[in-house]
Scaffold this motif. Structure first.
Motif, PDB file in Angstrom:
ATOM      1  N   SER A 170      -2.110  -0.729   5.971  1.00  0.00           N
ATOM      2  CA  SER A 170      -3.235  -1.653   5.862  1.00  0.00           C
ATOM      3  C   SER A 170      -2.933  -2.766   4.872  1.00  0.00           C
ATOM      4  N   ALA A 171      -2.264  -2.412   3.761  1.00  0.00           N
ATOM      5  CA  ALA A 171      -1.927  -3.428   2.762  1.00  0.00           C
ATOM      6  C   ALA A 171      -0.956  -4.446   3.339  1.00  0.00           C
ATOM      7  N   ARG A 172       0.023  -3.975   4.105  1.00  0.00           N
ATOM      8  CA  ARG A 172       0.976  -4.907   4.726  1.00  0.00           C
ATOM      9  C   ARG A 172       0.276  -5.829   5.721  1.00  0.00           C
ATOM     10  N   ALA A 173      -0.814  -5.326   6.325  1.00  0.00           N
ATOM     11  CA  ALA A 173      -1.575  -6.138   7.280  1.00  0.00           C
ATOM     12  C   ALA A 173      -2.561  -7.072   6.578  1.00  0.00           C
ATOM     13  N   GLY A 174      -2.647  -6.966   5.251  1.00  0.00           N
ATOM     14  CA  GLY A 174      -3.492  -7.877   4.494  1.00  0.00           C
ATOM     15  C   GLY A 174      -4.878  -7.377   4.162  1.00  0.00           C
ATOM     16  N   ASP A 175      -5.177  -6.101   4.420  1.00  0.00           N
ATOM     17  CA  ASP A 175      -6.488  -5.564   4.076  1.00  0.00           C
ATOM     18  C   ASP A 175      -6.712  -5.710   2.574  1.00  0.00           C
ATOM     19  N   PRO A 176      -7.767  -6.405   2.139  1.00  0.00           N
ATOM     20  CA  PRO A 176      -7.920  -6.707   0.702  1.00  0.00           C
ATOM     21  C   PRO A 176      -8.133  -5.466  -0.165  1.00  0.00           C
ATOM     22  N   VAL A 177      -8.833  -4.453   0.345  1.00  0.00           N
ATOM     23  CA  VAL A 177      -9.050  -3.243  -0.452  1.00  0.00           C
ATOM     24  C   VAL A 177      -7.736  -2.476  -0.609  1.00  0.00           C
ATOM     25  N   ALA A 178      -6.958  -2.392   0.462  1.00  0.00           N
ATOM     26  CA  ALA A 178      -5.661  -1.710   0.389  1.00  0.00           C
ATOM     27  C   ALA A 178      -4.720  -2.436  -0.562  1.00  0.00           C
ATOM     28  N   VAL A 179      -4.697  -3.767  -0.480  1.00  0.00           N
ATOM     29  CA  VAL A 179      -3.866  -4.556  -1.394  1.00  0.00           C
ATOM     30  C   VAL A 179      -4.297  -4.304  -2.836  1.00  0.00           C
ATOM     31  N   ALA A 180      -5.604  -4.255  -3.066  1.00  0.00           N
ATOM     32  CA  ALA A 180      -6.119  -4.021  -4.417  1.00  0.00           C
ATOM     33  C   ALA A 180      -5.746  -2.634  -4.922  1.00  0.00           C
ATOM     34  N   ALA A 181      -5.712  -1.651  -4.029  1.00  0.00           N
ATOM     35  CA  ALA A 181      -5.345  -0.289  -4.436  1.00  0.00           C
ATOM     36  C   ALA A 181      -3.906  -0.248  -4.928  1.00  0.00           C
ATOM     37  N   PHE A 182      -3.007  -0.933  -4.224  1.00  0.00           N
ATOM     38  CA  PHE A 182      -1.613  -0.956  -4.658  1.00  0.00           C
ATOM     39  C   PHE A 182      -1.444  -1.759  -5.941  1.00  0.00           C
ATOM     40  N   ASP A 183      -2.193  -2.853  -6.066  1.00  0.00           N
ATOM     41  CA  ASP A 183      -2.119  -3.649  -7.289  1.00  0.00           C
ATOM     42  C   ASP A 183      -2.615  -2.839  -8.489  1.00  0.00           C
ATOM     43  N   ARG A 184      -3.698  -2.109  -8.294  1.00  0.00           N
ATOM     44  CA  ARG A 184      -4.262  -1.268  -9.365  1.00  0.00           C
ATOM     45  C   ARG A 184      -3.273  -0.182  -9.776  1.00  0.00           C
ATOM     46  N   ALA A 185      -2.671   0.464  -8.790  1.00  0.00           N
ATOM     47  CA  ALA A 185      -1.675   1.498  -9.080  1.00  0.00           C
ATOM     48  C   ALA A 185      -0.476   0.908  -9.816  1.00  0.00           C
ATOM     49  N   ALA A 186      -0.049  -0.273  -9.388  1.00  0.00           N
ATOM     50  CA  ALA A 186       1.103  -0.913 -10.014  1.00  0.00           C
ATOM     51  C   ALA A 186       0.843  -1.225 -11.477  1.00  0.00           C
ATOM     52  N   ARG A 187      -0.356  -1.682 -11.791  1.00  0.00           N
ATOM     53  CA  ARG A 187      -0.675  -2.000 -13.183  1.00  0.00           C
ATOM     54  C   ARG A 187      -0.701  -0.744 -14.051  1.00  0.00           C
TER      55      ARG A 187
END
Length: 321
Positions: free
Chosen positions: A212-229
Motif C-alpha cells: 500500500s505504501a508503494r502505491a502511495g496510500d498516505p496512512v501506509a506511508v505514514a506508518a513506515f515514516d513513523r517506524a523509520a523515525r
C-alpha cells in the motif's frame, strides 16, 4: 567435511540449514511456528539431522540465556525459560550446541558471508520483523554481553514522535519501546487504527502495508515514516554509545526495501549531529533471510565462549574459515 546445523528461531517462522565450514548451504527448510513451537522445532531438527554433523548453532528471538541455554521469546508465549540448547542437543544425540540472539546471529552472518565492507570495525545488525532486535559484532567477535542479550535496541525507549498520543505498553513488560512502533505487527496495527484498508485479497500485515505504501496510500506511508523515525533514534543512540560504522537491516519488514530504508536513512541523517555519527551507513542485509542461519552456523563452527579474542579475529571466510 565439517558441517553443522544452523537454526533461526523467529516469532513467526523457524528456519534450519546444514552449513559446511566454507559457508555452503547443503540443505535448508523452514516452517511456521504454529500452535506447538516445540513440536515444530522437533520436526525441523529431525529432518536435517544428517550423519556427520559436528554441532549446532542457534539464533533465537529473545531474551536468551546462553549460559543456561534457555530462551523466552517475547512473541512465543509458550516458551518461557524454555531449555532450547538442551532440547536441540538431545535431538542430535548430545552434540554441542551454541546459542545467541537472532539479531546477533544476523550480524555475525553478515560479517562472515555478507558485504560488511573492508573498513568496518563495528557492525550493528537489526532485525525488523514480528519484533525488533539487534546485535553487535566488534572486530569479528560477536559482543553478547554478560547475560547474552546485548543489542536489544527494540526494547530501548522510543523518542516521542509528533502526533502520537502516548507511549504504548510492550509485550516485554516495558512501555514505549521502539518495538511498539517499528515492528511489522505494530506498524500494521497503527495503520489499521488510522484508517488503512488493505487491497482486496491482501492480508492485514506488514507485507500488505508495504504494498500500500508503494502505491502511495498516505496512512501506509505514514506508518513506515513513523517506524523509520523510531528506528533512527535507536540506531543513533547505539552508534553514539558504541561508535558503530555500519548498520545492516534484515528481517521480514526489511523486505520492503526503500519503502523502509529511504525514510530511515533520511531520519538518521537528520538526527546525526556529531561528525562520527554522520559516517554511519545503513544498508539491507546482503544475505536476505539467510543471514541469521549463516551467523548461527558461525557460532557452531567457532563458539565465542571457547575461543580467545585473538583466535576469533577476524571472523571471515578468507581468514578464520
Amino acid at each position: 567435511m565439517t558441517a553443522v546445523l544452523a537454526l533461526d528461531i523467529g516469532g513467526t517462522t523457524f528456519a534450519a540449514a546444514v552449513v559446511d565450514a566454507t559457508g555452503a548451504v547443503l540443505a535448508r527448510r523452514e516452517l511456521p511456528v504454529g500452535p506447538d513451537p516445540t513440536a515444530t522445532l522437533g520436526v525441523l531438527v529431525r529432518e536435517l539431522a544428517v550423519p556427520g554433523l559436528t554441532g549446532a548453532g542457534i539464533g533465537s528471538a529473545g531474551p536468551v540465556d546462553p549460559v543456561r541455554g534457555t530462551v523466552s521469546p517475547v512473541n512465543i508465549p509458550a516458551w518461557r525459560g524454555f531449555p532450547l540448547t538442551a532440547t536441540v542437543s538431545g535431538l542430535l544425540g548430545g552434540l554441542p550446541v551454541a546459542l545467541a540472539g537472532d539479531a546477533q546471529c544476523m550480524a555475525l552472518g553478515e560479517w562472515w558471508r555478507g558485504a560488511r565492507g573492508e573498513d568496518t570495525r563495528v557492525l550493528l545488525g537489526v532485525v525488523v520483523s514480528t519484533g525488533v532486535g539487534g546485535g553487535l559484532v566488534v572486530d569479528g567477535v560477536p559482543y553478547l554481553g554478560p547475560t547474552g542479550n546485548a543489542g536489544h535496541i527494540g526494547h530501548m525507549p522510543s523518542p516521542a514522535l509528533p502526533g502520537d498520543a502516548g507511549a504504548e505498553p510492550c509485550p516485554c513488560g516495558g512501555t514505549g519501546c521502539v518495538e511498539t512502533i517499528a515492528s511489522g505487527t505494530s506498524m500494521a496495527r497503527w495503520a489499521l487504527a488510522g484508517g488503512w484498508r488493505p487491497a482486496p485479497g491482501a492480508g492485514r500485515d506488514a507485507r500488505a502495508l508495504a504494498a500500500s505504501a508503494r502505491a502511495g496510500d498516505p496512512v501506509a506511508v505514514a506508518a513506515f515514516d513513523r517506524a523509520a523515525r523510531a528506528l533512527a533514534g535507536a540506531l543513533l543512540s547505539a552508534a553514539a554509545l558504541c561508535d558503530v560504522d555500519r548498520v545492516v537491516i534484515g528481517g521480514g519488514v526489511a523486505a520492503a526495501g526503500e519503502t523502509l530504508l529511504g525514510p530511515l536513512r533520511r531520519a538518521v541523517a537528520a538526527g546525526a549531529g556529531m561528525g562520527f555519527l554522520r559516517r554511519l551507513t545503513v544498508e539491507p542485509t546482503a544475505l536476505g533471510r539467510d543471514a541469521g542461519l549463516y551467523g548461527a552456523a558461525a557460532l557452531a563452527l567457532h563458539p565465542p565462549a571457547a575461543l580467545t579474542r585473538e583466535e576469533s579475529l577476524p571472523l571471515h571466510p578468507l581468514d578464520a574459515f
